[in-house]
Design a protein around this motif. Structure first.
Motif, mmCIF file in Angstrom:
data_model
loop_
_atom_site.group_PDB
_atom_site.id
_atom_site.type_symbol
_atom_site.label_atom_id
_atom_site.label_comp_id
_atom_site.label_asym_id
_atom_site.label_seq_id
_atom_site.Cartn_x
_atom_site.Cartn_y
_atom_site.Cartn_z
ATOM 1 N N ALA A 1 -18.200 66.655 -39.828
ATOM 2 C CA ALA A 1 -19.441 66.176 -39.208
ATOM 3 C C ALA A 1 -19.206 65.735 -37.771
ATOM 4 O O ALA A 1 -20.031 65.986 -36.884
ATOM 5 C CB ALA A 1 -20.019 65.022 -40.033
ATOM 6 N N HIS A 2 -18.066 65.080 -37.506
ATOM 7 C CA HIS A 2 -17.738 64.675 -36.136
ATOM 8 C C HIS A 2 -17.542 65.899 -35.240
ATOM 9 O O HIS A 2 -17.964 65.890 -34.071
ATOM 10 C CB HIS A 2 -16.475 63.818 -36.133
ATOM 11 N N LEU A 3 -16.908 66.940 -35.769
ATOM 12 C CA LEU A 3 -16.714 68.161 -34.977
ATOM 13 C C LEU A 3 -18.050 68.815 -34.646
ATOM 14 O O LEU A 3 -18.267 69.284 -33.522
ATOM 15 C CB LEU A 3 -15.818 69.142 -35.750
ATOM 16 N N VAL A 4 -18.957 68.837 -35.614
ATOM 17 C CA VAL A 4 -20.288 69.403 -35.369
ATOM 18 C C VAL A 4 -21.009 68.587 -34.300
ATOM 19 O O VAL A 4 -21.639 69.138 -33.383
ATOM 20 C CB VAL A 4 -21.105 69.446 -36.672
ATOM 21 N N SER A 5 -20.912 67.280 -34.395
ATOM 22 C CA SER A 5 -21.546 66.411 -33.404
ATOM 23 C C SER A 5 -20.990 66.671 -32.008
ATOM 24 O O SER A 5 -21.744 66.761 -31.026
ATOM 25 C CB SER A 5 -21.339 64.945 -33.789
ATOM 26 N N ALA A 6 -19.668 66.795 -31.909
ATOM 27 C CA ALA A 6 -19.047 67.058 -30.606
ATOM 28 C C ALA A 6 -19.502 68.405 -30.051
ATOM 29 O O ALA A 6 -19.764 68.539 -28.838
ATOM 30 C CB ALA A 6 -17.530 67.023 -30.740
#
Length: 270
Positions: free
Chosen positions: A42-47
């Motif tokens: 989820a953090h990678l998608v957000s970035a």
């Protein structure tokens, strides 16, 4: 200005209420490693989303040395007649909040034996209550004024965390203890939601455009630094003296921060 901050806080409140509740259920179902892996994705998608967003900012001018910029921000914030006292007592609030949130985890997990699902429920309720407070922020500011709204909101912190401390000081059944903790977190969350838009509006109105980013960087850096100091200190103190007495001391700290802000020049300075 307050309305814009209210909308931003509402979006954050939705995420803060849904995220912990979902993660608690996910940990109970699939285990912590899988939940942590999904959070990383989820953090990678957000970035990736942030990296692909269009930017319409002007090209940055030549920056001053970092140390000089930090000093300039600190001088502006702490010499300002309104931002100065607000910033100092806000730093104290973050110190207490960092300690309180640290103590909340072992209180729910071990003191009440509520497990990850119980902790997720508690954090989810805190987020939902913050969202409710955000929805009421404009009404409160219109009736009380932004400064009075901030002062009232800060007063809810010792009240709410005082309720949360009750199961740590007076042992009770697991279910009853969790209900008391959740009730206290509702007070805490509503107070934070009501006060934050007024706080952000105050900061923005008091700061010239050229200093907006530096003021925010200064406030956020010191506030987060308070959490870095408070979290390990609270854990070490709780190991030595117990969660209940340390949480009670944190409640006293919240009260001092609220009284100090109310007695400061914040209300009258321009």
């Amino acid at each position: 200005m307050l309305a814009a901050h209210q909308r931003l806080d509402a979006g954050a409140g939705v995420a803060q209420s849904a995220g912990p509740a979902a993660s608690g259920a996910l940990i109970a179902w699939l285990g912590a490693p899988v939940a942590l892996l999904l959070a990383s994705v989820a953090h990678l998608v957000s970035a990736a989303v942030l990296a692909t967003m269009p930017v319409d900012e002007p090209a940055p001018a030549r920056r001053a040395p970092l140390g000089r910029s930090i000093g300039r921000g600190l001088r502006f914030v702490h010499r300002h007649p309104r931002l100065g006292p607000f910033a100092r007592w806000t730093h104290a609030w973050f110190l207490c909040n960092g300690a309180a949130m640290t103590l909340l985890v072992p209180l729910v997990l071990t003191g009440l034996d509520a497990g990850p699902a119980g902790l997720g429920l508690a954090l989810g309720v805190l987020g939902a209550a913050t969202l409710l407070g955000t929805a009421l922020a404009a009404v409160a500011a219109a009736r009380l004024g932004e400064t009075a709204t901030i002062l009232v909101a800060r007063a809810t912190s010792p009240l709410g965390w005082g309720v949360v401390a009750v199961p740590a000081l007076a042992p009770m059944a697991q279910g009853a203890g969790l209900v008391v903790v959740v009730a206290g977190l509702v007070v805490v969350g509503v107070g934070m939601g009501v006060g934050n838009p007024s706080e952000m509006a105050l900061r923005q109105r008091a700061t010239p455009d050229a200093m907006q980013s530096r003021m925010n960087a200064t406030m956020r850096t010191v506030n987060r630094g308070m959490i870095v100091l408070a979290a390990p200190a609270a854990g070490i103190a709780a190991d030595a003296w117990g969660i209940g007495p340390v949480l009670l001391a944190v409640v006293a700290g919240f009260a001092v921060a609220a009284i100090g802000l109310a007695a400061s020049p914040l209300r009258t300075a321009r």
